[in-house]
Design an enzyme around this catalytic site. Structure first.
Site, mmCIF file in Angstrom:
data_model
loop_
_atom_site.group_PDB
_atom_site.id
_atom_site.type_symbol
_atom_site.label_atom_id
_atom_site.label_comp_id
_atom_site.label_asym_id
_atom_site.label_seq_id
_atom_site.Cartn_x
_atom_site.Cartn_y
_atom_site.Cartn_z
ATOM 1 N N ALA A 58 -5.184 -38.923 23.340
ATOM 2 C CA ALA A 58 -4.977 -40.094 22.361
ATOM 3 C C ALA A 58 -5.706 -40.049 21.290
ATOM 4 O O ALA A 58 -6.630 -39.221 21.141
ATOM 5 C CB ALA A 58 -5.225 -41.217 23.181
ATOM 6 N N ALA A 60 -7.224 -41.912 19.976
ATOM 7 C CA ALA A 60 -8.606 -42.747 19.960
ATOM 8 C C ALA A 60 -9.729 -42.042 20.706
ATOM 9 O O ALA A 60 -10.698 -42.294 20.537
ATOM 10 C CB ALA A 60 -8.263 -44.305 20.529
ATOM 11 N N TYR A 61 -9.226 -41.090 21.502
ATOM 12 C CA TYR A 61 -10.329 -40.259 22.193
ATOM 13 C C TYR A 61 -11.444 -39.467 21.285
ATOM 14 O O TYR A 61 -10.978 -38.370 20.680
ATOM 15 C CB TYR A 61 -9.780 -39.374 23.060
ATOM 16 C CG TYR A 61 -8.967 -40.358 24.439
ATOM 17 C CD1 TYR A 61 -9.036 -41.559 24.455
ATOM 18 C CD2 TYR A 61 -7.925 -39.339 25.318
ATOM 19 C CE1 TYR A 61 -8.308 -42.242 25.313
ATOM 20 C CE2 TYR A 61 -7.278 -40.029 26.230
ATOM 21 C CZ TYR A 61 -7.479 -41.460 26.202
ATOM 22 O OH TYR A 61 -6.659 -41.939 27.216
ATOM 23 N N GLN A 62 -12.387 -39.876 21.245
ATOM 24 C CA GLN A 62 -13.608 -39.287 20.512
ATOM 25 C C GLN A 62 -12.911 -38.913 19.109
ATOM 26 O O GLN A 62 -13.208 -37.531 18.573
ATOM 27 C CB GLN A 62 -13.933 -38.014 21.162
ATOM 28 C CG GLN A 62 -14.629 -38.135 22.536
ATOM 29 C CD GLN A 62 -15.612 -39.246 22.652
ATOM 30 O OE1 GLN A 62 -15.679 -40.587 22.769
ATOM 31 N NE2 GLN A 62 -16.884 -38.691 22.278
#
Length: 345
Positions: A58, A60-62
């Site tokens: 995603a 949004a991941y890190q």
């Protein structure tokens, strides 16, 4: 490895999906327990060796570094047409809404950025990460349909929604000739089974693939009482989801441990064998090579009906937690907008 058809798509995916939330620069996101690129690459490479072809990440991941790590690893270790890559986008921010950026513009911008991070010209599955209560559903579905028509994604999926929302979205898509959601990514595992109330039934009826996250409950279904991990200690979101029900869940976890001893396998294998009998492809987060090795071994483990019942019979209803708890009130207040005009249902 076993391969399964992903709902109403033509994608053939491994029964185990590698969840990539644990990959990414630990200094560039909300999680301190994620792996650097070297460690991430080792796990991705081992997964490919074991036949895993389905990867979930995603933007949004890190801060997008999970996508970057995954993209570079797949470029080095696999052929693009032999892997299935899924990524996700979040709803518009308050700032974007204030600036007048439409849902369609937001979706395209997010996908373009994800493709840049991944170093790819398309993804196989683009997932609506959580319901956008500030945008008309028509706008979301049209925006996603535009991405399918453009070739930037082959199919679309959805995550963190209620069954009525998924049914509503696909009904709208049917009415207007848009792409439908072929998969749903919800919170589902042996100690959190609320998806069985309605979502599982809808998916079975409409041939929508279930690809649940938190397959091992943040490690709780894979660890014995004296075992721990960095994630168990530091993952505050998982604690939010499971700490309140720890006592009632402990009984089920004890039965997982008992069956693991009986079969001479890990707790991971028992927990995933149960889930693999229920869904298309659980998303298994991995932060060690051994994690993906155990997950793949679970595919060949078949539990008896008596063992399945033994694992299930102590379950008691759980309150919705995390994103879905937040969605409950929002859904209650929502006007189910189908179009950009005044038409509502």
């Amino acid at each position: 490895m076993e391969y399964r058809k992903l709902g109403n798509s033509d994608l053939k995916v491994s029964a185990v999906c590698m969840g990539c939330m644990g990959f990414g620069d630990p200094h560039k996101g909300q999680h301190s327990w994620t792996l650097d690129e070297k460690q991430s690459r080792e796990i991705i490479h081992r997964g490919l060796e074991l036949g895993v072809n389905f990867f979930d990440t995603a933007i949004a991941y890190q801060s997008g570094t999970s996508e970057q790590y995954l993209g570079r690893a797949l470029r080095d270790f696999a052929k693009r047409d032999e892997v299935v890559v899924a990524t996700k986008f979040l709803p518009r921010t308050a700032e974007e809404i204030e600036r007048g950026i439409s849902a369609q513009q937001h979706i395209e911008r997010m996908l373009n950025k994800s493709l840049e991070n991944l170093g790819m010209d398309h993804v196989d599955l683009y997932i609506y990460h959580m319901w956008d209560y500030q945008s008309p559903l028509y706008d979301i579905m049209e925006g996603l349909n535009n991405m399918v028509k453009s070739g930037k994604t082959r199919y679309i999926g959805i995550s963190n929604c209620f069954a009525f929302q998924l049914a509503q979205a696909n009904a709208l898509a049917e009415k207007y000739g848009f792409a439908k959601f072929v998969s749903v990514q919800g919170h589902y595992n042996l100690i959190f089974r609320e998806e069985e109330r309605e979502m599982a039934k809808l998916c079975a009826q409409d041939n929508i693939a279930m690809t649940p996250y938190s397959a091992l409950a943040g490690g709780r279904l894979s660890k014995r009482p004296n075992e721990t991990s960095k994630r168990l200690v530091e993952d505050s979101y998982a604690k939010l989801k499971y700490d309140a029900t720890a006592a009632q869940d402990h009984v089920i976890i004890g039965r997982v441990m008992e069956l693991a001893d009986k079969h001479g396998v890990s707790m991971t294998e028992i927990s995933l064998a149960w889930l693999l009998a229920k869904v298309t492809a659980p998303i298994v987060g991995t932060t060690k090579v051994s994690h993906i090795e155990q997950a793949v071994r679970a595919v060949d483990l078949k539990l008896s009906e008596e063992e399945m019942t033994y694992l299930e019979e102590c379950y008691v209803p759980h309150a919705l937690v995390g994103v879905m708890a937040q969605n409950t009130q929002s859904a209650a207040n929502e006007k189910h907008v189908w179009s950009t005009g005044d038409q509502t249902i």
